[in-house]
Enzyme design. Structure first.
Site, PDB file in Angstrom:
ATOM      1  N   SER A 111       0.887  -1.163   0.038  1.00 22.09           N
ATOM      2  CA  SER A 111       0.154  -0.083  -0.040  1.00 22.09           C
ATOM      3  C   SER A 111       0.738   1.287   0.005  1.00 22.09           C
ATOM      4  O   SER A 111       0.472   2.227  -0.678  1.00 22.09           O
ATOM      5  CB  SER A 111      -1.029   0.108   1.119  1.00 22.09           C
ATOM      6  OG  SER A 111      -1.830  -1.036   1.014  1.00 22.09           O
ATOM      7  N   LYS A 130      -9.112  -6.005  10.573  1.00 24.05           N
ATOM      8  CA  LYS A 130     -10.579  -5.451  10.037  1.00 24.05           C
ATOM      9  C   LYS A 130     -11.937  -5.583  10.709  1.00 24.05           C
ATOM     10  O   LYS A 130     -12.652  -4.689  10.630  1.00 24.05           O
ATOM     11  CB  LYS A 130     -10.567  -6.017   8.593  1.00 24.05           C
ATOM     12  CG  LYS A 130      -9.587  -5.836   7.456  1.00 24.05           C
ATOM     13  CD  LYS A 130      -9.748  -6.252   6.375  1.00 24.05           C
ATOM     14  CE  LYS A 130      -8.618  -6.015   5.399  1.00 24.05           C
ATOM     15  NZ  LYS A 130      -8.966  -6.527   4.003  1.00 24.05           N
ATOM     16  N   ASP A 157     -13.149  -3.233   0.165  1.00 29.24           N
ATOM     17  CA  ASP A 157     -12.642  -4.458  -0.611  1.00 29.24           C
ATOM     18  C   ASP A 157     -13.894  -5.267  -1.422  1.00 29.24           C
ATOM     19  O   ASP A 157     -13.426  -5.895  -2.400  1.00 29.24           O
ATOM     20  CB  ASP A 157     -12.606  -5.486   0.729  1.00 29.24           C
ATOM     21  CG  ASP A 157     -11.051  -5.248   1.287  1.00 29.24           C
ATOM     22  OD1 ASP A 157     -10.114  -4.665   0.992  1.00 29.24           O
ATOM     23  OD2 ASP A 157     -10.861  -5.725   2.617  1.00 29.24           O
ATOM     24  N   ALA A 201     -13.480 -19.074   4.298  1.00 32.35           N
ATOM     25  CA  ALA A 201     -14.292 -18.206   5.092  1.00 32.35           C
ATOM     26  C   ALA A 201     -13.854 -17.119   6.096  1.00 32.35           C
ATOM     27  O   ALA A 201     -14.328 -17.117   7.034  1.00 32.35           O
ATOM     28  CB  ALA A 201     -15.262 -19.108   5.745  1.00 32.35           C
ATOM     29  N   GLY A 217     -11.637 -13.142   6.982  1.00 30.53           N
ATOM     30  CA  GLY A 217     -11.915 -11.809   6.489  1.00 30.53           C
ATOM     31  C   GLY A 217     -12.279 -11.431   5.071  1.00 30.53           C
ATOM     32  O   GLY A 217     -13.336 -10.879   4.987  1.00 30.53           O
TER      33      GLY A 217
HETATM   34  P1  NAP Z   1      -7.982 -14.981   7.323  1.00 27.19           P
HETATM   35  O1  NAP Z   1      -9.161 -14.098   7.579  1.00 27.19           O
HETATM   36  O2  NAP Z   1      -6.856 -15.224   8.010  1.00 27.19           O
HETATM   37  O3  NAP Z   1      -8.536 -16.328   6.341  1.00 27.19           O
HETATM   38  C1  NAP Z   1      -7.979 -17.278   5.911  1.00 27.19           C
HETATM   39  C2  NAP Z   1      -8.696 -18.503   5.110  1.00 27.19           C
HETATM   40  O4  NAP Z   1      -7.728 -19.298   4.672  1.00 27.19           O
HETATM   41  C3  NAP Z   1      -9.727 -19.035   6.111  1.00 27.19           C
HETATM   42  O5  NAP Z   1     -10.481 -19.426   5.205  1.00 27.19           O
HETATM   43  C4  NAP Z   1      -8.783 -20.306   6.560  1.00 27.19           C
HETATM   44  O6  NAP Z   1      -9.465 -21.569   6.949  1.00 27.19           O
HETATM   45  C5  NAP Z   1      -7.984 -20.670   5.191  1.00 27.19           C
HETATM   46  N1  NAP Z   1      -6.758 -21.538   5.404  1.00 27.19           N
HETATM   47  C6  NAP Z   1      -5.716 -20.779   6.143  1.00 27.19           C
HETATM   48  N2  NAP Z   1      -4.437 -21.908   6.027  1.00 27.19           N
HETATM   49  C7  NAP Z   1      -5.411 -23.279   5.350  1.00 27.19           C
HETATM   50  C8  NAP Z   1      -4.874 -24.363   4.995  1.00 27.19           C
HETATM   51  N3  NAP Z   1      -3.539 -24.833   5.455  1.00 27.19           N
HETATM   52  N4  NAP Z   1      -5.831 -25.301   4.370  1.00 27.19           N
HETATM   53  C9  NAP Z   1      -6.952 -24.977   4.027  1.00 27.19           C
HETATM   54  N5  NAP Z   1      -7.559 -23.580   4.164  1.00 27.19           N
HETATM   55  C10 NAP Z   1      -6.610 -22.648   4.942  1.00 27.19           C
HETATM   56  O7  NAP Z   1      -7.200 -14.004   5.995  1.00 27.19           O
HETATM   57  P2  NAP Z   1      -8.176 -13.167   4.840  1.00 27.19           P
HETATM   58  O8  NAP Z   1      -7.879 -11.692   5.556  1.00 27.19           O
HETATM   59  O9  NAP Z   1      -9.407 -13.955   4.419  1.00 27.19           O
HETATM   60  O10 NAP Z   1      -7.209 -13.211   3.528  1.00 27.19           O
HETATM   61  C11 NAP Z   1      -6.707 -14.478   2.967  1.00 27.19           C
HETATM   62  C12 NAP Z   1      -5.889 -14.232   1.594  1.00 27.19           C
HETATM   63  O11 NAP Z   1      -6.503 -13.405   0.942  1.00 27.19           O
HETATM   64  C13 NAP Z   1      -4.579 -13.635   1.994  1.00 27.19           C
HETATM   65  O12 NAP Z   1      -3.817 -14.498   1.278  1.00 27.19           O
HETATM   66  C14 NAP Z   1      -4.590 -12.227   1.640  1.00 27.19           C
HETATM   67  O13 NAP Z   1      -3.353 -11.894   1.188  1.00 27.19           O
HETATM   68  C15 NAP Z   1      -5.625 -12.254   0.505  1.00 27.19           C
HETATM   69  N6  NAP Z   1      -6.295 -10.948   0.457  1.00 27.19           N
HETATM   70  C16 NAP Z   1      -5.990 -10.278  -0.917  1.00 27.19           C
HETATM   71  C17 NAP Z   1      -6.782  -9.115  -1.028  1.00 27.19           C
HETATM   72  C18 NAP Z   1      -6.627  -8.367  -2.371  1.00 27.19           C
HETATM   73  O14 NAP Z   1      -6.890  -7.204  -2.211  1.00 27.19           O
HETATM   74  N7  NAP Z   1      -6.168  -9.002  -3.460  1.00 27.19           N
HETATM   75  C19 NAP Z   1      -7.557  -8.333  -0.039  1.00 27.19           C
HETATM   76  C20 NAP Z   1      -7.645  -9.252   1.381  1.00 27.19           C
HETATM   77  C21 NAP Z   1      -7.010 -10.371   1.520  1.00 27.19           C
HETATM   78  P3  NAP Z   1      -9.943 -21.592   8.418  1.00 27.19           P
HETATM   79  O15 NAP Z   1     -11.434 -20.789   8.446  1.00 27.19           O
HETATM   80  O16 NAP Z   1     -10.393 -23.078   8.428  1.00 27.19           O
HETATM   81  O17 NAP Z   1      -8.811 -21.289   9.313  1.00 27.19           O
END
Ligand code: NAP
Length: 280
Positions: A20, A69, A106, A131, A133
């Site tokens: 950012s 968030k 987002d 599932a 953030g």
């Molecule tokens: P988060 O809240 O930590 O959620 C992570 C998700 O991944 C959960 O559903 C988790 O499942 C799953 N997960 C993690 N490790 C796993 C594994 N070993 N096997 C299966 N599932 C697994 O993170 P978030 O904020 O949603 O972000 C997720 C990704 O999106 C990150 O890589 C982030 O960089 C990316 N992102 C990109 C943008 C963009 O602008 N392009 C914006 C936001 C986020 P559980 O529920 O079982 O823990």
């Protein structure tokens, strides 16, 4: 009297690898604005104090990233409708009186990225992997795009069930799917979105066959490091429309920049190249 320099920041834990500052720095330079945008690594226990002090420290606002968030909602003086419906804040705007308004851009960034990359919603079904953030904003966006069914596959099924409950509406069927059924759940969908951290640099690969995916489906991975995730590479190799996650990051930042600095900046190829480090 000279105008004070407008300052904003990205607040996360950690935050030092965030793109950012580079992204907003490009726009500040391009728009000729005398402003600043920095990274402020902040552990969860310090978030409320940091946000409350933004006004005194001369910040016009901040963006929030992992893990702040959802927790930030309770700290805000007010939430806009989108942040309230999603249950997460990624943009905090500091009012002249120091009050904090939480917004969420987002969903906007996700939608813009898909539509400008050629995806045309057809009111059908989507499969969302994850599932966490990010999935919250994406499910909200898919519902606004008019999809009639959203399947949520997640390692911890209870998290998918919670999302299905939180976003329940008569207009859209939201179904939690067990992680091991994520391949079967691709049948008949028009869009597959990975919102898990699987496939991200330093994380395990997302092992998922696309055998059941209809040939007309679009695949989007919201991960942008690396830009070409193994999922996207597989999708492209098999002839599916594939959309990377950088566009979501760039487009979600546009309304933030507008709120901080009063200009609506453009998302261009030059910006993409600069953020990726391909140009100095
Ligand atoms: P988060 O809240 O930590 O959620 C992570 C998700 O991944 C959960 O559903 C988790 O499942 C799953 N997960 C993690 N490790 C796993 C594994 N070993 N096997 C299966 N599932 C697994 O993170 P978030 O904020 O949603 O972000 C997720 C990704 O999106 C990150 O890589 C982030 O960089 C990316 N992102 C990109 C943008 C963009 O602008 N392009 C914006 C936001 C986020 P559980 O529920 O079982 O823990």
């Amino acid at each position: 009297m000279p105008h004070p320099v407008k300052k904003a920041a990205i607040v996360g834990w950690p935050a030092k690898h965030s793109l950012s500052p580079r992204l907003h720095g490009f726009w500040l330079h391009a728009c000729g604005i005398d402003g600043g945008y920095e990274a402020m690594p902040t552990p969860p226990e310090n978030l409320a104090d940091l946000l409350r002090d933004l006004h005194i420290k001369g910040f016009c606002g901040v963006n929030l990233t992992i893990p702040h968030k959802q927790a930030a909602c309770a700290i805000m003086d007010s939430l806009d409708e989108t942040a309230r419906d999603i249950g997460a804040v990624n943009l905090v705007v500091v009012g002249a009186d120091g009050s904090l308004q939480g917004r969420n851009t987002d969903a906007y960034g996700f939608t813009q990225n898909l539509l400008l990359s050629g995806y045309v919603p057809k009111n059908g079904a989507a499969l969302v992997l994850g599932a966490g953030g990010a999935a919250r904003a994406i499910i909200y966006a898919l519902m606004k795009m008019g999809l009639s069914e959203i399947r949520i596959a997640n390692r911890t099924i209870a998290h998918a069930e919670k999302l299905a409950q939180d976003f329940a509406t008569p207009q859209c069927r939201i179904t939690p799917v067990a992680w091991q059924d994520a391949e079967k759940a691709q049948m008949g969908i028009e869009l597959l979105v990975n919102t898990t951290s699987l496939g991200m640099k330093g994380q395990p690969e997302l092992l998922l066959s696309l055998d059941a995916l209809p040939p007309t489906a679009t695949v989007n991975d919201i991960i942008y490091a690396p830009l070409e995730t193994p999922l996207l590479a597989q999708a492209r190799a098999r002839g599916f429309a594939a959309i990377d996650g950088l566009g979501m990051l760039l487009h979600q930042a546009r309304p933030s920049f507008q709120a901080f600095f009063g200009h609506d900046p453009e998302v261009t190829q030059a910006l993409r190249d600069y953020v990726l480090g391909n140009t100095q």
